[in-house]
Motif scaffolding. Structure first.
Motif, PDB file in Angstrom:
ATOM      1  N   TYR A 124       0.672  -0.797   6.381  1.00 30.48           N
ATOM      2  CA  TYR A 124       0.026  -0.047   6.666  1.00 30.48           C
ATOM      3  C   TYR A 124      -1.355  -1.275   6.620  1.00 30.48           C
ATOM      4  O   TYR A 124      -1.833  -1.122   7.671  1.00 30.48           O
ATOM      5  N   PHE A 125      -1.607  -2.106   5.822  1.00 28.85           N
ATOM      6  CA  PHE A 125      -2.695  -3.389   6.431  1.00 28.85           C
ATOM      7  C   PHE A 125      -2.684  -3.287   7.705  1.00 28.85           C
ATOM      8  O   PHE A 125      -3.972  -3.456   8.215  1.00 28.85           O
ATOM      9  N   GLN A 126      -1.465  -4.543   8.565  1.00 28.10           N
ATOM     10  CA  GLN A 126      -1.573  -5.225   9.498  1.00 28.10           C
ATOM     11  C   GLN A 126      -1.980  -3.990  10.864  1.00 28.10           C
ATOM     12  O   GLN A 126      -2.337  -3.881  11.585  1.00 28.10           O
ATOM     13  N   ALA A 127      -0.986  -2.684  10.243  1.00 31.13           N
ATOM     14  CA  ALA A 127      -1.775  -1.821  11.559  1.00 31.13           C
ATOM     15  C   ALA A 127      -2.742  -0.918  11.341  1.00 31.13           C
ATOM     16  O   ALA A 127      -3.415  -0.677  12.371  1.00 31.13           O
ATOM     17  N   THR A 128      -3.091  -0.629  10.423  1.00 27.04           N
ATOM     18  CA  THR A 128      -4.627  -0.017   9.888  1.00 27.04           C
ATOM     19  C   THR A 128      -6.059  -0.903  10.914  1.00 27.04           C
ATOM     20  O   THR A 128      -7.196  -0.982  10.620  1.00 27.04           O
ATOM     21  N   GLY A 130      -5.916  -3.428  13.113  1.00 26.50           N
ATOM     22  CA  GLY A 130      -6.179  -3.758  14.186  1.00 26.50           C
ATOM     23  C   GLY A 130      -4.661  -4.468  14.081  1.00 26.50           C
ATOM     24  O   GLY A 130      -3.991  -4.773  14.946  1.00 26.50           O
ATOM     25  N   GLY A 131      -4.736  -6.076  12.972  1.00 31.49           N
ATOM     26  CA  GLY A 131      -3.174  -6.858  12.731  1.00 31.49           C
ATOM     27  C   GLY A 131      -3.478  -8.102  14.378  1.00 31.49           C
ATOM     28  O   GLY A 131      -2.574  -9.199  13.015  1.00 31.49           O
ATOM     29  N   GLY A 132      -4.135  -7.921  14.864  1.00 33.10           N
ATOM     30  CA  GLY A 132      -4.334  -9.477  15.255  1.00 33.10           C
ATOM     31  C   GLY A 132      -5.675  -9.706  15.457  1.00 33.10           C
ATOM     32  O   GLY A 132      -6.055  -9.184  14.231  1.00 33.10           O
ATOM     33  N   HIS A 133      -5.654 -10.988  15.936  1.00 34.78           N
ATOM     34  CA  HIS A 133      -6.903 -11.348  15.023  1.00 34.78           C
ATOM     35  C   HIS A 133      -8.611 -10.468  16.202  1.00 34.78           C
ATOM     36  O   HIS A 133      -7.847  -9.850  17.250  1.00 34.78           O
ATOM     37  N   GLY A 134      -9.570 -10.746  16.010  1.00 31.34           N
ATOM     38  CA  GLY A 134     -10.632 -10.244  16.100  1.00 31.34           C
ATOM     39  C   GLY A 134     -10.875  -8.922  15.831  1.00 31.34           C
ATOM     40  O   GLY A 134      -9.868  -8.434  15.304  1.00 31.34           O
ATOM     41  N   ASP A 135     -11.946  -8.245  16.123  1.00 26.74           N
ATOM     42  CA  ASP A 135     -12.579  -7.089  15.221  1.00 26.74           C
ATOM     43  C   ASP A 135     -12.109  -6.148  16.856  1.00 26.74           C
ATOM     44  O   ASP A 135     -12.830  -5.350  16.958  1.00 26.74           O
ATOM     45  N   TYR A 136     -10.844  -5.077  16.301  1.00 25.14           N
ATOM     46  CA  TYR A 136     -10.911  -4.071  16.547  1.00 25.14           C
ATOM     47  C   TYR A 136     -10.157  -3.127  16.054  1.00 25.14           C
ATOM     48  O   TYR A 136      -9.076  -3.882  15.133  1.00 25.14           O
ATOM     49  N   TYR A 137      -9.402  -1.907  16.789  1.00 25.76           N
ATOM     50  CA  TYR A 137      -8.934  -0.791  15.848  1.00 25.76           C
ATOM     51  C   TYR A 137      -7.971  -0.545  17.007  1.00 25.76           C
ATOM     52  O   TYR A 137      -7.726  -0.166  18.317  1.00 25.76           O
ATOM     53  N   THR A 138      -6.284  -0.083  16.418  1.00 31.34           N
ATOM     54  CA  THR A 138      -6.125   1.020  17.316  1.00 31.34           C
ATOM     55  C   THR A 138      -5.558   2.336  16.493  1.00 31.34           C
ATOM     56  O   THR A 138      -5.731   2.457  15.156  1.00 31.34           O
ATOM     57  N   PRO A 139      -5.578   3.406  17.200  1.00 31.83           N
ATOM     58  CA  PRO A 139      -5.190   4.844  16.544  1.00 31.83           C
ATOM     59  C   PRO A 139      -3.709   4.722  16.235  1.00 31.83           C
ATOM     60  O   PRO A 139      -2.557   3.947  16.870  1.00 31.83           O
ATOM     61  N   VAL A 140      -3.553   5.366  14.779  1.00 31.67           N
ATOM     62  CA  VAL A 140      -1.834   4.374  13.827  1.00 31.67           C
ATOM     63  C   VAL A 140      -1.465   6.147  13.571  1.00 31.67           C
ATOM     64  O   VAL A 140      -2.607   6.665  12.777  1.00 31.67           O
ATOM     65  N   LEU A 141      -0.032   6.186  14.618  1.00 31.36           N
ATOM     66  CA  LEU A 141       0.230   7.786  13.953  1.00 31.36           C
ATOM     67  C   LEU A 141       1.231   7.605  13.067  1.00 31.36           C
ATOM     68  O   LEU A 141       2.253   6.241  13.340  1.00 31.36           O
ATOM     69  N   LYS A 278      -0.354  22.185 -11.738  1.00 27.53           N
ATOM     70  CA  LYS A 278      -0.864  22.317  -9.911  1.00 27.53           C
ATOM     71  C   LYS A 278      -0.985  20.907  -9.401  1.00 27.53           C
ATOM     72  O   LYS A 278      -2.608  20.662  -9.312  1.00 27.53           O
ATOM     73  N   LEU A 279       0.211  21.216  -8.452  1.00 26.15           N
ATOM     74  CA  LEU A 279       0.517  20.009  -8.008  1.00 26.15           C
ATOM     75  C   LEU A 279       0.287  19.950  -6.687  1.00 26.15           C
ATOM     76  O   LEU A 279       0.686  21.338  -5.565  1.00 26.15           O
ATOM     77  N   GLY A 280      -1.147  19.152  -5.529  1.00 23.72           N
ATOM     78  CA  GLY A 280      -0.303  19.033  -3.813  1.00 23.72           C
ATOM     79  C   GLY A 280      -0.330  17.726  -3.453  1.00 23.72           C
ATOM     80  O   GLY A 280      -0.289  16.893  -3.731  1.00 23.72           O
ATOM     81  N   LEU A 281      -0.143  17.613  -2.448  1.00 27.63           N
ATOM     82  CA  LEU A 281      -0.592  16.774  -1.239  1.00 27.63           C
ATOM     83  C   LEU A 281      -1.221  16.441   0.438  1.00 27.63           C
ATOM     84  O   LEU A 281      -1.171  17.643   0.821  1.00 27.63           O
ATOM     85  N   LEU A 282      -1.588  15.388  -0.086  1.00 26.83           N
ATOM     86  CA  LEU A 282      -2.234  15.143   1.257  1.00 26.83           C
ATOM     87  C   LEU A 282      -1.979  14.460   2.185  1.00 26.83           C
ATOM     88  O   LEU A 282      -1.334  13.168   1.334  1.00 26.83           O
ATOM     89  N   ARG A 283      -1.104  14.936   2.860  1.00 24.34           N
ATOM     90  CA  ARG A 283      -0.086  13.369   4.187  1.00 24.34           C
ATOM     91  C   ARG A 283      -1.805  12.774   5.066  1.00 24.34           C
ATOM     92  O   ARG A 283      -1.581  14.097   6.254  1.00 24.34           O
ATOM     93  N   PRO A 284      -2.134  12.253   5.377  1.00 26.43           N
ATOM     94  CA  PRO A 284      -2.414  11.257   6.309  1.00 26.43           C
ATOM     95  C   PRO A 284      -1.599  11.598   7.429  1.00 26.43           C
ATOM     96  O   PRO A 284      -0.385  10.566   7.336  1.00 26.43           O
ATOM     97  N   VAL A 285      -2.098  11.637   8.773  1.00 27.56           N
ATOM     98  CA  VAL A 285      -0.933  11.848   9.734  1.00 27.56           C
ATOM     99  C   VAL A 285      -1.511  10.345  11.137  1.00 27.56           C
ATOM    100  O   VAL A 285      -0.753   9.831  11.227  1.00 27.56           O
ATOM    101  N   THR A 286      -2.699  10.490  10.849  1.00 24.96           N
ATOM    102  CA  THR A 286      -3.374   9.106  11.383  1.00 24.96           C
ATOM    103  C   THR A 286      -4.080   8.310  10.380  1.00 24.96           C
ATOM    104  O   THR A 286      -4.595   8.941   9.348  1.00 24.96           O
ATOM    105  N   LEU A 287      -3.404   7.316  10.341  1.00 28.19           N
ATOM    106  CA  LEU A 287      -3.982   6.161   9.489  1.00 28.19           C
ATOM    107  C   LEU A 287      -4.856   5.568   9.784  1.00 28.19           C
ATOM    108  O   LEU A 287      -6.150   5.395   8.779  1.00 28.19           O
TER     109      LEU A 287
END
Lengths: 356, 182
Positions: A124-128, A130-141, A278-287
């Protein structure tokens, strides 16, 4: 008539790639995603659509083939699991810097290192981030079903070209290996029309030379480039947040889980509701972008949130940032390929929030 | 209807394929299905199991730890999963090679001598289809005609000459299954 099949998540992903009009796949086998390459090879998509499928000599070769093909404006993809995705990070960072679109599937297994081949969500950390070096992000589904393993290929390519950026599909060994019913979308043309003004397929006399590179040694220009990238990531945050809510409206407590963990939690919600909780679930689809606003809103409404993750507790950091201390955020997690049962999560809820 | 099934046995017995044909046959009736194998560094003679969920509703967790039905095809699986069957549930097992038989009184228990029956047939590989046939007679939501369709659709063209032998095996299983604690 709807085209419904019984398929593994990995197979559905591969079939969807052909149908989405993917031009090329470059990969290298690794459990638990080897069915992607296996299925693509067996399908001989060069006969179906002209799509190129190539088993590279290594993950490094595969991601650099993706870089090269993406530079020509083609729809290209690769897939792997944790250890292979780590090897690909250099290429992914270069593609983010060069603003190249591509689709990357990570069918996560337990780590660190070679770890295990059993399912996990430990990247999760790696994907959200960026993953590699430098300041960047990738959309994560984060797909939670075989159906989404198919649907997110199409969505992933759309996002990749909308933002000229690598897009990551973060799946895991459960979603990749399980079979479910999947409704496949119809075949799309391979050579689709989209903005080709930036591609390097040969200079024409009416324009300047296109250059695809991530290097610029002039700091002022490099800073401007970074600022432009950050603006792009901000546009993603504003426009691409996706999540799914189950029974959240009247909830006293909320489970937050993505991917396969969210499937287990769906059943926990049923169990809890039958017992009057009363329990609910929130599922992030985009991380990335993360549904922080929705979690913040729910944080003001509920008595507590429980993050359920197949890792040491990674998404919980984003959930805690989002709720701004408005509610208690606890963790129930398993690691190393172990998977919690719905009953186990139910008992965790009772225990963490002292519910009688 | 929500039926949670575990099928467990030795690698090579055809446990995963049996589960796939069950899931496929259920899909023919527009039911929701999930098929989750225990994947890993497994081999012929090792253990193999698969969880199949068949439901009229969208399936939440493909991973469960208690089952309505357990199809248990060796001693290890019987020992491991007997107590995971829900009260009122069912165990279907092959007595071949079993020294400690199931002892639960709160569930139905069915026997099918699939291994010995398969030995009499054209090929012993039809073992799993005999067990599948037995399962159809235990109050299963799956229909024979859908199983036949599932077998034809799952086998590659080059193996289509084996369809009649497999269908015969399914029918044989339906014939020889016995409820032993009724």
């Amino acid at each position: 008539m709807a085209d419904i099949k019984l398929m593994k998540g990995n197979e559905a992903f591969a079939e969807a790639a052909i149908r989405a009009g993917c031009d090329a796949y470059f990969g290298y086998p690794i459990t638990p995603q080897s069915e992607v390459l296996e299925y693509l090879t067996a399908q001989e998509p060069h006969k179906r659509t002209g799509m190129v499928v190539l088993q590279a000599e290594s993950e490094l070769a595969a991601i650099n083939m993706v870089y090269g093909a993406a530079g020509t404006g083609k729809r290209v993809m690769t897939s792997s699991s944790g250890p292979g995705i780590s090897l690909k990070q250099e290429g992914i960072s270069y593609m983010a810097g060069s603003e190249l679109p591509c689709l990357i599937l990570n069918v996560m297994r337990g780590g660190p290192g070679l770890g295990t081949i059993q399912p996990s969500q430990s990247d999760y950390f790696q994907a959200t981030r960026g993953g590699g070096h430098g300041d960047y992000y990738t959309p994560v589904l984060a797909p939670a079903s075989v159906q989404e393993m198919s649907d997110f290929v199409k969505l992933g390519f759309e996002l990749a070209f909308r933002y000229r950026n690598p897009v990551v599909i973060l799946s895991d060994g459960i979603i990749g290996q399980m079979m479910e019913k999947v409704e496949l979308f119809p075949q799309q043309p391979r050579l689709a029309e989209f903005d080709q003004s930036w591609v390097t397929t040969g200079k024409t006399p009416d324009r300047k030379r296109n250059i695809i590179t991530s290097v610029d040694l002039d700091s002022a220009r490099q800073e401007k480039h970074n600022q432009d990238l950050q603006k792009k990531y901000q546009r993603m945050r504003e426009n691409e947040v996706r999540f799914e809510s189950t029974n959240c409206d009247d909830a006293d407590y909320i489970l937050v889980a993505f991917g396969s963990a969210s499937r287990i939690c769906q059943k926990t919600v049923k169990i809890a509701r039958e017992k009057g909780i009363k329990l609910g679930l929130l599922r992030p689809v985009t991380l990335f972008p993360f549904p922080a606003e929705e979690i913040k809103r729910l944080g003001r409404q509920v008595k507590g949130m429980l993050c359920v993750e197949l890792n040491a507790g990674q998404m919980i950091e984003d959930v805690r940032l989002a709720v701004e201390n408005n509610t208690v955020v606890a963790l129930h997690n398993r690691m190393g390929g172990m998977v919690p049962t719905p009953e186990e999560v139910y008992h965790a809820i009772l225990q963490k929030f002292s519910i009688e | 209807m929500n039926e949670e099934i575990i099928i467990a046995g030795f690698g090579g017995q055809g446990v995963l394929l049996m589960g796939k044909i069950m899931a496929y046959a259920a899909m023919m009736q527009n039911l929701e299905v999930s098929w989750m194998p225990s994947y890993g560094p497994e081999m012929r003679g090792g253990t193999a199991n698969v969880t199949v969920v068949i439901s009229t509703e969208r399936i939440s967790s493909p991973i469960v730890n208690s089952y309505d039905t357990a199809i248990l095809l060796n001693q290890q699986s019987l020992d491991k999963f007997e107590n995971s069957v829900k009260p009122g549930g069912m165990i279907l097992y092959d007595p071949n090679g079993i020294s400690r038989h199931p002892e639960r009184k709160d569930i139905k228990i069915f026997q099918v001598s699939a291994a010995s029956e398969a030995a009499k047939m054209l090929t012993t590989k039809t073992f799993n289809m005999i067990v599948l046939g037995a399962y159809l007679k235990t109050g299963s939501p799956i229909r024979l005609e859908d199983v036949i369709k599932a077998i034809s659709d799952s086998l590659p063209e080059r193996h289509h000459h084996l369809i009649p032998a497999n269908v015969e095996a399914v029918k044989k299983g339906m014939e020889i299954v016995q409820e032993i604690n009724s």
